[in-house]
Design an enzyme around this catalytic site. Structure first.
Site, PDB file in Angstrom:
ATOM      1  N   CYS A  14      46.998  22.452  51.129  1.00  0.00           N
ATOM      2  CA  CYS A  14      47.746  21.190  51.282  1.00  0.00           C
ATOM      3  C   CYS A  14      47.469  20.504  52.619  1.00  0.00           C
ATOM      4  CB  CYS A  14      49.233  21.445  51.129  1.00  0.00           C
ATOM      5  SG  CYS A  14      49.633  22.331  49.621  1.00  0.00           S
ATOM      6  N   HIS A  66      53.135  15.678  53.878  1.00  0.00           N
ATOM      7  CA  HIS A  66      52.711  16.314  52.630  1.00  0.00           C
ATOM      8  C   HIS A  66      53.901  16.315  51.671  1.00  0.00           C
ATOM      9  CE1 HIS A  66      51.295  19.003  49.674  1.00  0.00           C
ATOM     10  NE2 HIS A  66      51.986  20.053  50.086  1.00  0.00           N
ATOM     11  N   ASN A  92      53.445  17.780  43.623  1.00  0.00           N
ATOM     12  CA  ASN A  92      52.646  18.270  44.747  1.00  0.00           C
ATOM     13  C   ASN A  92      51.167  18.232  44.346  1.00  0.00           C
ATOM     14  OD1 ASN A  92      51.311  19.773  46.683  1.00  0.00           O
ATOM     15  ND2 ASN A  92      52.850  21.407  46.764  1.00  0.00           N
TER      16      ASN A  92
HETATM   17  N1  COA Z   1      63.623  25.753  36.060  1.00  0.00           N
HETATM   18  C1  COA Z   1      64.801  26.389  36.044  1.00  0.00           C
HETATM   19  N2  COA Z   1      65.088  27.420  36.835  1.00  0.00           N
HETATM   20  C2  COA Z   1      64.116  27.811  37.708  1.00  0.00           C
HETATM   21  C3  COA Z   1      62.865  27.197  37.762  1.00  0.00           C
HETATM   22  C4  COA Z   1      62.637  26.125  36.886  1.00  0.00           C
HETATM   23  N3  COA Z   1      61.466  25.451  36.882  1.00  0.00           N
HETATM   24  N4  COA Z   1      62.129  27.807  38.701  1.00  0.00           N
HETATM   25  C5  COA Z   1      62.901  28.783  39.222  1.00  0.00           C
HETATM   26  N5  COA Z   1      64.097  28.794  38.610  1.00  0.00           N
HETATM   27  C6  COA Z   1      65.217  29.682  38.861  1.00  0.00           C
HETATM   28  C7  COA Z   1      64.811  31.000  39.480  1.00  0.00           C
HETATM   29  O1  COA Z   1      64.390  31.897  38.493  1.00  0.00           O
HETATM   30  C8  COA Z   1      66.089  31.422  40.163  1.00  0.00           C
HETATM   31  O2  COA Z   1      66.940  31.988  39.190  1.00  0.00           O
HETATM   32  P1  COA Z   1      67.818  33.285  39.560  1.00  0.00           P
HETATM   33  O3  COA Z   1      68.704  32.847  40.689  1.00  0.00           O
HETATM   34  O4  COA Z   1      68.531  33.557  38.287  1.00  0.00           O
HETATM   35  O5  COA Z   1      66.829  34.318  39.976  1.00  0.00           O
HETATM   36  C9  COA Z   1      66.710  30.102  40.616  1.00  0.00           C
HETATM   37  O6  COA Z   1      66.076  29.077  39.832  1.00  0.00           O
HETATM   38  C10 COA Z   1      66.525  29.805  42.071  1.00  0.00           C
HETATM   39  O7  COA Z   1      65.182  30.078  42.416  1.00  0.00           O
HETATM   40  P2  COA Z   1      64.617  29.835  43.871  1.00  0.00           P
HETATM   41  O8  COA Z   1      63.195  30.253  43.911  1.00  0.00           O
HETATM   42  O9  COA Z   1      65.549  30.403  44.883  1.00  0.00           O
HETATM   43  O10 COA Z   1      64.731  28.241  43.938  1.00  0.00           O
HETATM   44  P3  COA Z   1      64.479  27.323  45.168  1.00  0.00           P
HETATM   45  O11 COA Z   1      65.708  26.545  45.435  1.00  0.00           O
HETATM   46  O12 COA Z   1      63.843  28.054  46.307  1.00  0.00           O
HETATM   47  O13 COA Z   1      63.402  26.311  44.594  1.00  0.00           O
HETATM   48  C11 COA Z   1      61.032  25.935  44.680  1.00  0.00           C
HETATM   49  C12 COA Z   1      62.154  26.812  44.147  1.00  0.00           C
HETATM   50  C13 COA Z   1      59.702  26.505  44.238  1.00  0.00           C
HETATM   51  C14 COA Z   1      61.219  24.524  44.131  1.00  0.00           C
HETATM   52  C15 COA Z   1      61.112  25.889  46.230  1.00  0.00           C
HETATM   53  O14 COA Z   1      61.237  27.184  46.732  1.00  0.00           O
HETATM   54  C16 COA Z   1      59.941  25.200  46.857  1.00  0.00           C
HETATM   55  O15 COA Z   1      59.719  24.021  46.685  1.00  0.00           O
HETATM   56  N6  COA Z   1      59.154  25.949  47.667  1.00  0.00           N
HETATM   57  C17 COA Z   1      57.985  25.403  48.302  1.00  0.00           C
HETATM   58  C18 COA Z   1      56.892  25.370  47.318  1.00  0.00           C
HETATM   59  C19 COA Z   1      55.704  24.575  47.734  1.00  0.00           C
HETATM   60  O16 COA Z   1      55.817  23.418  47.966  1.00  0.00           O
HETATM   61  N7  COA Z   1      54.548  25.207  47.772  1.00  0.00           N
HETATM   62  C20 COA Z   1      53.310  24.543  47.985  1.00  0.00           C
HETATM   63  C21 COA Z   1      52.819  24.622  49.369  1.00  0.00           C
HETATM   64  S1  COA Z   1      53.546  23.482  50.418  1.00  0.00           S
END
Ligand code: COA
Length: 331
Positions: free
Chosen positions: A115, A258, A288
């Protein structure tokens, strides 16, 4: 020392739109979850238009950037392509773009910085220009991310989209006074390599008849850890370039970060203490797009008049590697 100015920009995104409602039919997710947790409403995908590939998207974005700069392909002296989804492992995608556009036999290279790739490319182009080696460098960030996305993994497949953005970075003239890339900062730390990676398909774990269908061929990510590190390091990188250039957050006309997650962007905004109307976000439309996200947003912001000649812009990014960085530039 020569100054290096962003003379033109362009971007391309595929026509095909994948909405949150479409994803609800593929994995156990909901529009509400995706929008609340990420800010994404839809993303563009090459699906069905694979014939143009990453190099086709990059070519279209680059053509617009060269045109916008008032130049012709023959004026370009180096092509820097940032991507983690090249059309081929060999040759570099920069060579395909050069050939497509009829650019001369110039320096051609790909950069793998996920990224942050476009900001790495911007920094390298600036170095080429300030040292006097080249006058016009084409920098492209482009990704066919949906080609490495696992549509059985709801934690990642809702995030990614395809697209490309480009900039022509040129040697400044005295009349460009004050314009240019004022500071860049690049960093990274390989201790975090497993937080965001593709385990299979490289020379260490090559594809075989037995593994080619396994999820390891797709992107794996620890979203929660990445989230925390992204906020910290993007803000830290932003502070580095402000300090280098002797500027304060209140001097910035627009932050073009980003586009990974609207909550990451909002946390960054709070850390930098800049008002909401000074942060550009288009994550709702594209998701993204990794190395493409900053140049797509920059081009959109320029073309819609959100930023204009003279605007002081700060871009900061973070991604797999982990690598991160920032750039401060006056358009
Ligand atoms: N739909 C519904 N539920 C989902 C889901 C989806 N698409 N993806 C994950 N969940 C669930 C998980 O299973 C978890 O359930 P649980 O509590 O029963 O285990 C719950 O939602 C919370 O998951 P979590 O991973 O803690 O969510 P989050 O608030 O951290 O959001 C991301 C997840 C991926 C959106 C977030 O962590 C993020 O944006 N991270 C950065 C990713 C990124 O940008 N990477 C690229 C490089 S910059």
């Amino acid at each position: 020392m020569n100054s290096a100015i962003i003379k033109g920009t362009g971007h391309y995104t595929p026509e095909h739109i994948l909405t949150n409602a479409d994803l609800e039919k593929i994995v156990d997710t909901s529009d509400e979850w995706i929008q609340t947790r990420t800010g994404i409403q839809e993303r563009r995908v090459l699906n069905g238009h694979n014939d143009i590939g990453l190099s086709g998207m990059a070519t279209n974005a680059a053509r617009d950037a060269i045109d916008d700069a008032g130049l012709e392909p023959k004026d370009i002296e180096a092509v820097i392509m940032a991507t983690v989804t090249p059309d081929y492992r060999l040759p570099a995608t920069a060579t395909l773009v050069q050939h497509n556009l009829g650019i001369g036999r110039v320096a051609l290279m790909d950069i793998v910085a996920a990224c942050t790739g476009f900001l790495y490319g911007l920094s390298v182009s600036r170095a080429f220009i300030t040292c006097g080696m080249y006058k016009n460098v084409l920098v492209i960030g482009g990704e066919h991310l949906t080609s490495i996305t696992n549509y059985e993994d709801r934690t990642t497949c809702v995030l990614f989209g395809d697209g490309a953005g480009a900039a022509v970075v040129s040697r400044g003239e005295p009349s460009d006074n004050g314009r240019g890339i004022l500071a860049t900062y690049l960093a990274g730390d390989g201790q975090y390599k497993d937080l965001l990676h593709i385990p299979l398909g490289g020379s260490k774990n090559p594809f075989t008849n037995d593994n080619a269908h396994l999820p390891g061929r797709h992107v794996h990510m620890d979203g929660r850890e990445i989230f925390k590190l992204a906020v910290k390091e993007m803000a830290d990188a932003a502070e580095h370039v402000l300090e280098q250039a002797g500027c304060k957050p209140s001097d910035i006309d627009m932050v073009i970060p980003h586009q990974a997650n609207h909550r990451i962007i909002e946390a960054l905004r709070r850390r930098l203490n800049v008002p909401e109307d000074r942060v550009y976000s288009n994550i709702q439309s594209y998701g993204n797009t990794s190395s493409a996200s900053v140049p797509i947003a920059l081009d959109e912001a320029r073309r819609t008049g959100v930023v204009k000649e003279g605007s002081l812009v700060l871009s900061t990014a973070f991604g797999g590697g982990l690598v991160w960085g920032s750039a401060l530039y006056r358009l």
